[in-house]
Motif scaffolding. Sequence first.
Motif, PDB file in Angstrom:
ATOM      1  N   UNK A 104      -1.240 -62.498  32.691  1.00  0.00           N
ATOM      2  CA  UNK A 104      -0.338 -62.211  32.687  1.00  0.00           C
ATOM      3  C   UNK A 104       0.433 -64.513  32.909  1.00  0.00           C
ATOM      4  N   UNK A 105      -0.534 -64.827  33.367  1.00  0.00           N
ATOM      5  CA  UNK A 105      -0.695 -66.407  33.477  1.00  0.00           C
ATOM      6  C   UNK A 105      -1.143 -67.291  32.815  1.00  0.00           C
ATOM      7  N   UNK A 106      -1.180 -66.797  31.244  1.00  0.00           N
ATOM      8  CA  UNK A 106      -1.734 -67.063  30.287  1.00  0.00           C
ATOM      9  C   UNK A 106      -3.633 -67.800  30.493  1.00  0.00           C
ATOM     10  N   UNK A 107      -4.227 -68.374  31.135  1.00  0.00           N
ATOM     11  CA  UNK A 107      -5.558 -68.391  31.967  1.00  0.00           C
ATOM     12  C   UNK A 107      -6.516 -68.088  31.356  1.00  0.00           C
ATOM     13  N   UNK A 108      -6.677 -66.546  30.667  1.00  0.00           N
ATOM     14  CA  UNK A 108      -7.689 -65.792  31.002  1.00  0.00           C
ATOM     15  C   UNK A 108      -7.416 -64.705  29.846  1.00  0.00           C
ATOM     16  N   UNK A 109      -8.662 -64.675  28.668  1.00  0.00           N
ATOM     17  CA  UNK A 109      -8.235 -63.996  27.540  1.00  0.00           C
ATOM     18  C   UNK A 109      -9.736 -63.636  26.750  1.00  0.00           C
ATOM     19  N   UNK A 110      -9.475 -62.394  26.529  1.00  0.00           N
ATOM     20  CA  UNK A 110     -10.647 -62.053  25.895  1.00  0.00           C
ATOM     21  C   UNK A 110     -10.534 -61.853  24.355  1.00  0.00           C
ATOM     22  N   UNK A 111     -12.032 -62.408  23.768  1.00  0.00           N
ATOM     23  CA  UNK A 111     -11.530 -61.486  22.183  1.00  0.00           C
ATOM     24  C   UNK A 111     -12.418 -60.914  21.865  1.00  0.00           C
ATOM     25  N   UNK A 112     -12.445 -59.120  20.747  1.00  0.00           N
ATOM     26  CA  UNK A 112     -13.024 -58.314  20.953  1.00  0.00           C
ATOM     27  C   UNK A 112     -13.570 -58.944  19.780  1.00  0.00           C
ATOM     28  N   UNK A 113     -14.252 -58.019  19.636  1.00  0.00           N
ATOM     29  CA  UNK A 113     -15.409 -58.505  18.885  1.00  0.00           C
ATOM     30  C   UNK A 113     -16.639 -57.144  18.667  1.00  0.00           C
ATOM     31  N   UNK A 114     -16.198 -56.766  17.436  1.00  0.00           N
ATOM     32  CA  UNK A 114     -17.101 -56.059  17.149  1.00  0.00           C
ATOM     33  C   UNK A 114     -18.110 -55.483  16.234  1.00  0.00           C
ATOM     34  N   UNK A 115     -19.201 -54.941  16.294  1.00  0.00           N
ATOM     35  CA  UNK A 115     -20.643 -55.548  15.341  1.00  0.00           C
ATOM     36  C   UNK A 115     -20.613 -53.974  14.890  1.00  0.00           C
ATOM     37  N   UNK A 116     -21.574 -54.171  13.522  1.00  0.00           N
ATOM     38  CA  UNK A 116     -22.183 -52.282  13.644  1.00  0.00           C
ATOM     39  C   UNK A 116     -23.013 -51.858  13.749  1.00  0.00           C
ATOM     40  N   UNK A 117     -24.305 -53.398  14.608  1.00  0.00           N
ATOM     41  CA  UNK A 117     -25.478 -53.399  15.634  1.00  0.00           C
ATOM     42  C   UNK A 117     -24.957 -53.349  16.790  1.00  0.00           C
ATOM     43  N   UNK A 118     -25.957 -53.309  17.513  1.00  0.00           N
ATOM     44  CA  UNK A 118     -26.485 -53.656  19.051  1.00  0.00           C
ATOM     45  C   UNK A 118     -25.821 -55.362  19.304  1.00  0.00           C
ATOM     46  N   UNK A 119     -25.614 -55.691  19.365  1.00  0.00           N
ATOM     47  CA  UNK A 119     -25.919 -57.528  19.923  1.00  0.00           C
ATOM     48  C   UNK A 119     -26.720 -57.832  20.296  1.00  0.00           C
ATOM     49  N   UNK A 120     -27.374 -56.877  21.351  1.00  0.00           N
ATOM     50  CA  UNK A 120     -28.564 -56.754  22.306  1.00  0.00           C
ATOM     51  C   UNK A 120     -29.709 -56.924  21.062  1.00  0.00           C
ATOM     52  N   UNK A 121     -29.523 -55.588  20.253  1.00  0.00           N
ATOM     53  CA  UNK A 121     -30.541 -56.274  19.150  1.00  0.00           C
ATOM     54  C   UNK A 121     -30.830 -56.976  18.035  1.00  0.00           C
ATOM     55  N   UNK A 122     -29.932 -57.499  18.125  1.00  0.00           N
ATOM     56  CA  UNK A 122     -29.885 -58.947  16.901  1.00  0.00           C
ATOM     57  C   UNK A 122     -30.680 -60.464  17.306  1.00  0.00           C
TER      58      UNK A 122
END
Length: 779
Positions: free
Chosen positions: A140-158
């Motif tokens: 609401x205060x415009x100071x925090x946001x998040x970009x939702x990124x979707x991966x075809x593989x678990x990022x932890x395995x990349x």
Amino acid sequence: MSHQQPAHGSGTPVRRAGVLQATGSWCARHFVVVIVLWIAALVALQAVQHAYGGDYSDNFAIPGTQSQDGLDVLEKHAPSAGGYSSQVVVHDADKSLSGLSSQMSTVVGSLQKLPDVLSAQNPLTAPSSTGGPDVGPLSADGKTAYITVRFSEQPSSLGSGYLDGVDSAVRPLRSAGAAVEYGGSLGELARPKANDRVSEAIGFGVAVLVLLIGFGSLLAALLPLITALICVVCGLGLLGLLAAATTFATVSPTLATMIGLGVGIDYALFLVTRHRQNLMDGRDPVAAAGAATATSGRAVLLSGCTVIIALCGLWVSGIGFIGKLGVAAAVTVVTAVLGALTLVPAMLGLTGRYIDRIHVRKPVAEVEPGPEPGAGAGAEPGPDGSARPGREPTTERGPTTHGTWHRYAQRVERRPWWFLAAGVVVLAVLAFPVLFIQLGHIGDGADPRSFTDRRAYDLMSSAFGPGSNGPLTLVIDQSEVPQSDRSALESQVQQSLAKVPDAAFITPLTATQDGDVLTATAYSVAAPQDERTTSLVDRLSDDVLPAAVHGTAADTYVTGTTAAQVDFLDIVSSRLPLIIAVVVGLAFLVILAVFRGLLVAVKAALLNVLSIAASYGVVVAVFQWGWGGPALGVSGDVPIESYVPMMMFAIVFGLSMDYEIFLLTRIHEAWLATNDPRASVAHALEITARVITCAALIMVSVFAAFIISDNIVVKMLGLGLAVSVLIDATVVRLLLVPAVMTLLGRAAWWTPRWLDRVLPHLDAEGSGTTGGAKASGNT
């Protein structure tokens, strides 16, 4: 039915020169060849592992679960909405992020171009939540946001190299002064690599002190540590090569190191102790090493097989992730056994008679007791006229008298019920917290604040609530529903989702491009690892969604990372009793086959279960109840990681058999020789107490040293295993085993005749003789 009885009148038994004795003697005689081969194997395995070894990740799927089936539906109908999501959290404490719209667009475009990325959502242009709590993607205060990124593989395995591309993509935002943190599995990929060298150094340092104090000899203290280290490094090289063929969890190398060091030092210590006593008895180094391999080496082989069997029992869970953890630990157990049977004898051959040359006090090995009071010609009258231990002039070990441990065992024999009750009470008090155990998944909120995923977690929780860290994706597959009925179905589902307990907010349903699937996102009122979130997942998947589509052909699913963790928890919880039953059953059969005593095997199984329950209780009190958690670097109270009890049970049950077999072997030898069950317990306790105590202290120090790890699961395992070994070597071995064996008496070695014929004959420490040391009698 039959009792094992000692053979009388058969003369002095002569040991068979078997494969183990021949192997030990050959390795001691050709020590240069053996040591060079081990070093060459170590160098080669490390070189090949660095060139071709795989990475470790927590990428695992459980086919047939609702979360996985829902993910499959999304991938089929809306690939960009499926896959594995992570958040890139952006925060500027001074100004609104709307002033960074051009940088945000550039970053989102760069992220979309990365390999394995299905989609990336711009938080400044995406619709924000309305009609409920602020769940983003822009605060609401415009100071925090998040970009939702979707991966075809678990990022932890990349692989860690993947982060270079992510860092490059988000650089415009960081250059503009905004803080950028990675959440979820992308944040796990960005965690610093575990460095266990400090833990290993602490464990090694304590081990050196324990061995020096316990046995007095510098070379005898260093030899088990050197051989254990070589075996562990070889085992880790093999594990790295296996990781190239299949996926192992990130905790696997640490777990393998813990177990490998613990059993490697123990196994080498058992052989070195027996070898040094053989030298004191006048044997030459090659013969002494061969005899130690034929006796203690046989116990090591049996103990190692028991540990490996227990670890392989984890495959009964039906979950590859769990089974592979058992494989990872078993790899270093295998190298530890091989090292004990080949490398240790070679090192003993190398040191020769100089193993005790450098010492801090008079070197000692095993403590052989003198004759029982009143037994044998060497007994001398005491001050009161009764017999007392005397000297055995024929022995080459010098004067031998009963010591502290023998007197302690006799004290237990006089009041076995009191000691049994004391041990049971101690275990019961320690085990009490296990009645309140809460299994779950440890979230990013428990990680150190130096980790990017912890900072992302805190930013998300502060701006959007704790549930934003574990969103749930609701999937309604209406592909089999007629077009004319879909509008009514959507309305019915939306109405059912209006007021769901423990849900902070559920977004309106949206249809995929083909119209066959409806999706929504649910946010819990609590953190992902909280019990209320687990209850929300179960309520949505089992009650709310099925009831909403009742009477239609639609299928419903709850998916996402948090939902997958709940499915994993449900499966592990349901199969833990089966794991316990299989491991206990296999260990019971091993003990029964070795010692041919039905009640001995029952006693071993029950006491080990009690000691493990006590260690569970300590882990619950420390981590779940928070009794000492902050001192260990754990932020707040955390649930017990779902697979930790399963891993602890398999590992500890296998390790506890080391001491069980070592002690029972000596009791059994004395029983066959004397036919006196009480004296046999005192005899065995006296000659094994020093070795078992030193071995246990070393293993406790090795495990406890891993408590300083940043990984909460490693902390849990380190504490749990250290406490388990400590309880097993003190309460169980010093209170319960002597008391129970005294109470059982001759009945301890009873086995039905039909069972004796069916069981295979396993020899724990080379007690097989040409003359035969076993006879049976009818009862």
